[in-house]
Motif scaffolding. Structure first.
Motif, PDB file in Angstrom:
ATOM      1  N   CYS A 156      16.723   0.571   4.587  1.00  0.00           N
ATOM      2  CA  CYS A 156      15.397   0.931   4.109  1.00  0.00           C
ATOM      3  C   CYS A 156      15.463   1.228   2.613  1.00  0.00           C
ATOM      4  O   CYS A 156      16.406   1.866   2.144  1.00  0.00           O
ATOM      5  CB  CYS A 156      14.894   2.152   4.873  1.00  0.00           C
ATOM      6  SG  CYS A 156      13.216   2.663   4.443  1.00  0.00           S
ATOM      7  N   ASN A 157      14.437   0.786   1.881  1.00  0.00           N
ATOM      8  CA  ASN A 157      14.374   1.044   0.442  1.00  0.00           C
ATOM      9  C   ASN A 157      13.634   2.329   0.094  1.00  0.00           C
ATOM     10  O   ASN A 157      13.631   2.742  -1.062  1.00  0.00           O
ATOM     11  CB  ASN A 157      13.687  -0.130  -0.274  1.00  0.00           C
ATOM     12  CG  ASN A 157      14.584  -1.350  -0.370  1.00  0.00           C
ATOM     13  OD1 ASN A 157      15.796  -1.265  -0.178  1.00  0.00           O
ATOM     14  ND2 ASN A 157      13.991  -2.495  -0.659  1.00  0.00           N
ATOM     15  N   HIS A 158      12.984   2.954   1.074  1.00  0.00           N
ATOM     16  CA  HIS A 158      12.272   4.201   0.808  1.00  0.00           C
ATOM     17  C   HIS A 158      13.272   5.363   0.738  1.00  0.00           C
ATOM     18  O   HIS A 158      14.366   5.297   1.297  1.00  0.00           O
ATOM     19  CB  HIS A 158      11.240   4.476   1.898  1.00  0.00           C
ATOM     20  CG  HIS A 158      10.175   3.435   1.984  1.00  0.00           C
ATOM     21  ND1 HIS A 158       9.318   3.151   0.961  1.00  0.00           N
ATOM     22  CD2 HIS A 158       9.844   2.582   2.995  1.00  0.00           C
ATOM     23  CE1 HIS A 158       8.502   2.175   1.312  1.00  0.00           C
ATOM     24  NE2 HIS A 158       8.800   1.814   2.546  1.00  0.00           N
ATOM     25  N   ARG A 159      12.846   6.412   0.060  1.00  0.00           N
ATOM     26  CA  ARG A 159      13.671   7.610  -0.047  1.00  0.00           C
ATOM     27  C   ARG A 159      12.848   8.816   0.364  1.00  0.00           C
ATOM     28  O   ARG A 159      12.667   9.768  -0.399  1.00  0.00           O
ATOM     29  CB  ARG A 159      14.213   7.764  -1.473  1.00  0.00           C
ATOM     30  CG  ARG A 159      15.180   6.670  -1.903  1.00  0.00           C
ATOM     31  CD  ARG A 159      16.438   6.677  -1.034  1.00  0.00           C
ATOM     32  NE  ARG A 159      17.424   5.668  -1.450  1.00  0.00           N
ATOM     33  CZ  ARG A 159      17.520   4.460  -0.925  1.00  0.00           C
ATOM     34  NH1 ARG A 159      16.671   4.087   0.040  1.00  0.00           N
ATOM     35  NH2 ARG A 159      18.432   3.618  -1.338  1.00  0.00           N
ATOM     36  N   CYS A 160      12.316   8.769   1.591  1.00  0.00           N
ATOM     37  CA  CYS A 160      11.528   9.881   2.114  1.00  0.00           C
ATOM     38  C   CYS A 160      12.379  11.141   2.109  1.00  0.00           C
ATOM     39  O   CYS A 160      13.549  11.111   2.500  1.00  0.00           O
ATOM     40  CB  CYS A 160      11.030   9.568   3.516  1.00  0.00           C
ATOM     41  SG  CYS A 160      10.008   8.078   3.594  1.00  0.00           S
ATOM     42  N   ASP A 171      20.377   0.257   1.998  1.00  0.00           N
ATOM     43  CA  ASP A 171      19.103  -0.304   1.568  1.00  0.00           C
ATOM     44  C   ASP A 171      18.707  -1.470   2.472  1.00  0.00           C
ATOM     45  O   ASP A 171      19.501  -1.980   3.256  1.00  0.00           O
ATOM     46  CB  ASP A 171      19.205  -0.792   0.117  1.00  0.00           C
ATOM     47  CG  ASP A 171      19.313   0.362  -0.873  1.00  0.00           C
ATOM     48  OD1 ASP A 171      18.849   1.463  -0.547  1.00  0.00           O
ATOM     49  OD2 ASP A 171      19.861   0.150  -1.974  1.00  0.00           O
ATOM     50  N   ASP A 201      11.614  -0.779   8.401  1.00  0.00           N
ATOM     51  CA  ASP A 201      10.333  -0.996   7.731  1.00  0.00           C
ATOM     52  C   ASP A 201       9.957  -2.464   7.902  1.00  0.00           C
ATOM     53  O   ASP A 201      10.312  -3.314   7.087  1.00  0.00           O
ATOM     54  CB  ASP A 201      10.447  -0.620   6.250  1.00  0.00           C
ATOM     55  CG  ASP A 201       9.143  -0.818   5.487  1.00  0.00           C
ATOM     56  OD1 ASP A 201       8.156  -1.265   6.108  1.00  0.00           O
ATOM     57  OD2 ASP A 201       9.111  -0.531   4.281  1.00  0.00           O
ATOM     58  N   TYR A 249       4.807  -0.107   8.203  1.00  0.00           N
ATOM     59  CA  TYR A 249       4.241   0.791   7.204  1.00  0.00           C
ATOM     60  C   TYR A 249       2.837   0.309   6.839  1.00  0.00           C
ATOM     61  O   TYR A 249       2.566  -0.904   6.839  1.00  0.00           O
ATOM     62  CB  TYR A 249       5.117   0.822   5.953  1.00  0.00           C
ATOM     63  CG  TYR A 249       6.274   1.784   6.043  1.00  0.00           C
ATOM     64  CD1 TYR A 249       6.327   2.921   5.231  1.00  0.00           C
ATOM     65  CD2 TYR A 249       7.316   1.568   6.937  1.00  0.00           C
ATOM     66  CE1 TYR A 249       7.391   3.806   5.302  1.00  0.00           C
ATOM     67  CE2 TYR A 249       8.384   2.448   7.027  1.00  0.00           C
ATOM     68  CZ  TYR A 249       8.417   3.566   6.208  1.00  0.00           C
ATOM     69  OH  TYR A 249       9.471   4.440   6.300  1.00  0.00           O
ATOM     70  N   TYR A 251       0.892  -0.942   4.658  1.00  0.00           N
ATOM     71  CA  TYR A 251       0.701  -1.683   3.411  1.00  0.00           C
ATOM     72  C   TYR A 251      -0.482  -2.636   3.553  1.00  0.00           C
ATOM     73  O   TYR A 251      -0.827  -3.061   4.663  1.00  0.00           O
ATOM     74  CB  TYR A 251       1.946  -2.512   3.070  1.00  0.00           C
ATOM     75  CG  TYR A 251       3.223  -1.754   2.917  1.00  0.00           C
ATOM     76  CD1 TYR A 251       3.236  -0.465   2.390  1.00  0.00           C
ATOM     77  CD2 TYR A 251       4.433  -2.330   3.286  1.00  0.00           C
ATOM     78  CE1 TYR A 251       4.432   0.224   2.245  1.00  0.00           C
ATOM     79  CE2 TYR A 251       5.628  -1.649   3.141  1.00  0.00           C
ATOM     80  CZ  TYR A 251       5.627  -0.371   2.623  1.00  0.00           C
ATOM     81  OH  TYR A 251       6.798   0.305   2.477  1.00  0.00           O
ATOM     82  N   LYS A 286       7.483  12.129  -0.163  1.00  0.00           N
ATOM     83  CA  LYS A 286       7.761  10.866  -0.867  1.00  0.00           C
ATOM     84  C   LYS A 286       7.425   9.668   0.012  1.00  0.00           C
ATOM     85  O   LYS A 286       8.153   8.677   0.054  1.00  0.00           O
ATOM     86  CB  LYS A 286       9.215  10.802  -1.343  1.00  0.00           C
ATOM     87  CG  LYS A 286       9.559  11.879  -2.374  1.00  0.00           C
ATOM     88  CD  LYS A 286      10.960  11.705  -2.932  1.00  0.00           C
ATOM     89  CE  LYS A 286      11.239  12.752  -3.996  1.00  0.00           C
ATOM     90  NZ  LYS A 286      12.613  12.632  -4.555  1.00  0.00           N
ATOM     91  N   ARG A 287       6.283   9.789   0.691  1.00  0.00           N
ATOM     92  CA  ARG A 287       5.798   8.689   1.515  1.00  0.00           C
ATOM     93  C   ARG A 287       5.042   7.694   0.642  1.00  0.00           C
ATOM     94  O   ARG A 287       4.443   8.071  -0.368  1.00  0.00           O
ATOM     95  CB  ARG A 287       4.883   9.210   2.623  1.00  0.00           C
ATOM     96  CG  ARG A 287       5.575  10.110   3.612  1.00  0.00           C
ATOM     97  CD  ARG A 287       6.604   9.351   4.420  1.00  0.00           C
ATOM     98  NE  ARG A 287       5.985   8.448   5.370  1.00  0.00           N
ATOM     99  CZ  ARG A 287       6.651   7.564   6.100  1.00  0.00           C
ATOM    100  NH1 ARG A 287       7.949   7.418   5.933  1.00  0.00           N
ATOM    101  NH2 ARG A 287       6.033   6.788   6.964  1.00  0.00           N
ATOM    102  N   PRO A 288       5.023   6.403   1.045  1.00  0.00           N
ATOM    103  CA  PRO A 288       4.460   5.358   0.185  1.00  0.00           C
ATOM    104  C   PRO A 288       2.951   5.153   0.287  1.00  0.00           C
ATOM    105  O   PRO A 288       2.431   4.244  -0.319  1.00  0.00           O
ATOM    106  CB  PRO A 288       5.195   4.101   0.676  1.00  0.00           C
ATOM    107  CG  PRO A 288       5.459   4.365   2.116  1.00  0.00           C
ATOM    108  CD  PRO A 288       5.728   5.850   2.217  1.00  0.00           C
TER     109      PRO A 288
END
Length: 461
Positions: A156-160, A171, A201, A249, A251, A286-288
């Motif tokens: 995953c690329n997110h950093r929640c 990643d 994701d 997610y 988007y 830190k959610r997108p």
């Protein structure tokens, strides 16, 4: 020449993504001629695939490793807990269980196999090699024969701030679309009736590859979620199977798959982990995506596909969450009218950046907010389920017993949502005809007569 085959015990814990890792390891073991054992004393060694996301999962994994060591003595550990370190920087598994033979992280089937070869050399019988040569092409599945998880990416690329998955699984690494479609086709040809698409994701599928073009049956196709869903929909229609999307997610790109759901090509079901609704809490997480945009998006999705079912997960009692922010979340629930929802009381996880945030709430406050959240959502879910009473539903049968059958509608993912309970007729002749129409892995049409909690009850139409 001896044809005795070494035996490996296997314990699989954690999420569906970890289950797929287990299937890959078991497939390789079978392909190399190893047998599996359902008991500790019948195994020459044991592999434990662990989960390390929350404290309860960590403890369950450590307990499973301890049990395997006590009952067998030779244990190889893999999975997310294998990649986890404590506050001092020491490996969690090795510190608690120093007698394990080896420890690897997640999606490390080849590394696991190297340790298996070292401690339990594989058989070198040419007859055994011949017999198992093609197993790797078909794969070992831990799910029932009629449904299977299709993992399209790792990491995953997110950093929640509450999550440590990227530190354990890395990643985002997407599989080429041609490879994924070939696996899906193989599963459908083997009799699978439901493909459950999973990843960390799903919406980000192909981002790391810059949506690179790959080939599907000789055709150039971009490695992207929309194109993948279209390809899977085409395959599934030829086999009269379902495609269900998980971990999506919110988007704007998701909008592109809603027409496929409205047309009946993909199940009108989205598993979307919103986690919260208040913009300030989402920022600390830190959610997108923001809560206001999510409400607008849900309304737009339902306008495109009125039958859409949405399931989600939330966290109550996140550090710094005020009573006003929590009430905002409850208001979001009332307006969003989500169908299936799970909620966790916030729990600190070693290594998560949220641990450094101020405003930690007492455990009793976190638990109380979770209970209030679920009370609100239970009423919403009950209303959403009752809407299907009196309708005809296509149901995939999971179990058949003397007192009836248990299946699932398009609104129900296995093991996390509700069921459709199908009662048999009262007469003996009716029961005979009923059994000819109802079988595990078969689709049938059910007239829904009642709702009970998250479940529906009905009879064959």
């Amino acid at each position: 020449m001896s044809t005795a085959q070494p035996r490996v015990g296997f314990v699989s814990l954690g999420c569906p993504k970890a289950l797929v890792d287990s299937e890959q390891i078991l497939t390789q073991l079978r392909a190399e001629g190893y047998k599996t054992s359902k008991t500790y004393d019948g195994a020459d060694l044991v592999i434990v695939n662990t989960c390390g996301f929350i404290d309860a999962a960590v403890q369950e994994s450590l307990d499973a490793i301890g049990e395997a060591l006590a009952e067998n003595g030779k244990v190889i550990v893999t999975g997310c807990l294998g990649a986890k370190k404590d506050a001092a920087g020491d490996d969690v598994v090795a510190k608690v269980h120093p007698k394990v033979l080896a420890v690897t992280g997640p999606h490390a089937s080849q590394e696991v196999m190297r340790h298996v070869h070292l401690h339990l050399p594989k058989p070198h019988d040419p007859f055994v090699d011949l017999a198992f040569a093609r197993i790797a092409d078909h794969g070992v599945k831990l799910t029932p024969k009629h449904y299977a998880y299709l993992k399209i990416s790792e990491g995953c690329n997110h950093r929640c701030s509450f999550c440590i998955i990227p530190s354990m699984r890395g990643d985002l690494v997407s599989r080429p679309i041609g490879e994924v479609v070939r696996e899906a086709e193989s599963l459908l040809k083997s009799g699978v009736k439901e493909l459950l698409v999973i990843s960390q994701d799903t919406s980000a599928y192909g981002v790391d590859l810059r949506y690179r073009t790959d080939f599907v049956a000789g055709r150039p196709v971009r490695t992207r979620m929309t194109e993948l869903v279209r390809e899977l929909a085409t395959l599934a229609s030829g086999h009269e199977a379902w495609v269900r999307l998980h971990y999506v997610y919110p988007y704007p790109s998701v909008d592109e798959v809603l027409p496929l759901m409205a047309e009946g090509k993909v199940l009108p079901y989205l598993d979307v982990p919103f986690q919260h609704a208040h913009p300030d809490v989402l920022r600390r997480m830190k959610r997108p995506a923001s809560g206001e945009k999510n409400l607008d998006r849900i309304q737009a999705w339902r306008a495109m596909c009125p039958d859409l079912v949405i399931r989600s997960t939330f966290i109550a009692g996140f550090p710094g969450e005020t009573e006003a922010e929590f009430r905002y979340l409850l208001d979001f629930l009332e307006e969003a009218r989500l169908d299936r929802v799970g909620c966790f009381a916030y729990s600190p996880v070693d290594g998560a950046t949220a641990n450094a945030l101020g405003g930690a709430l007492p455990v009793e406050v976190r638990d109380e907010r979770r209970a209030r959240f679920m009370a609100v959502q239970e009423a919403i879910s009950a209303r959403r389920v009752r809407r299907r009473v009196g309708t005809l539903q296509r149901v995939l049968i999971d179990e058949v017993g003397p007192d009836g059958a248990i299946g699932r509608s398009y609104a129900d993912a296995p093991e996390i949502d509700g069921n459709v309970i199908v009662a048999p007729p009262s007469s003996a002749s009716g029961r005979l005809a009923w059994r000819q129409k109802v079988g595990v892995g078969a689709f049938t049409t059910v007239r829904v007569t009642a709702a009970a909690g998250h479940d529906l009850r009905g009879e064959l139409a």
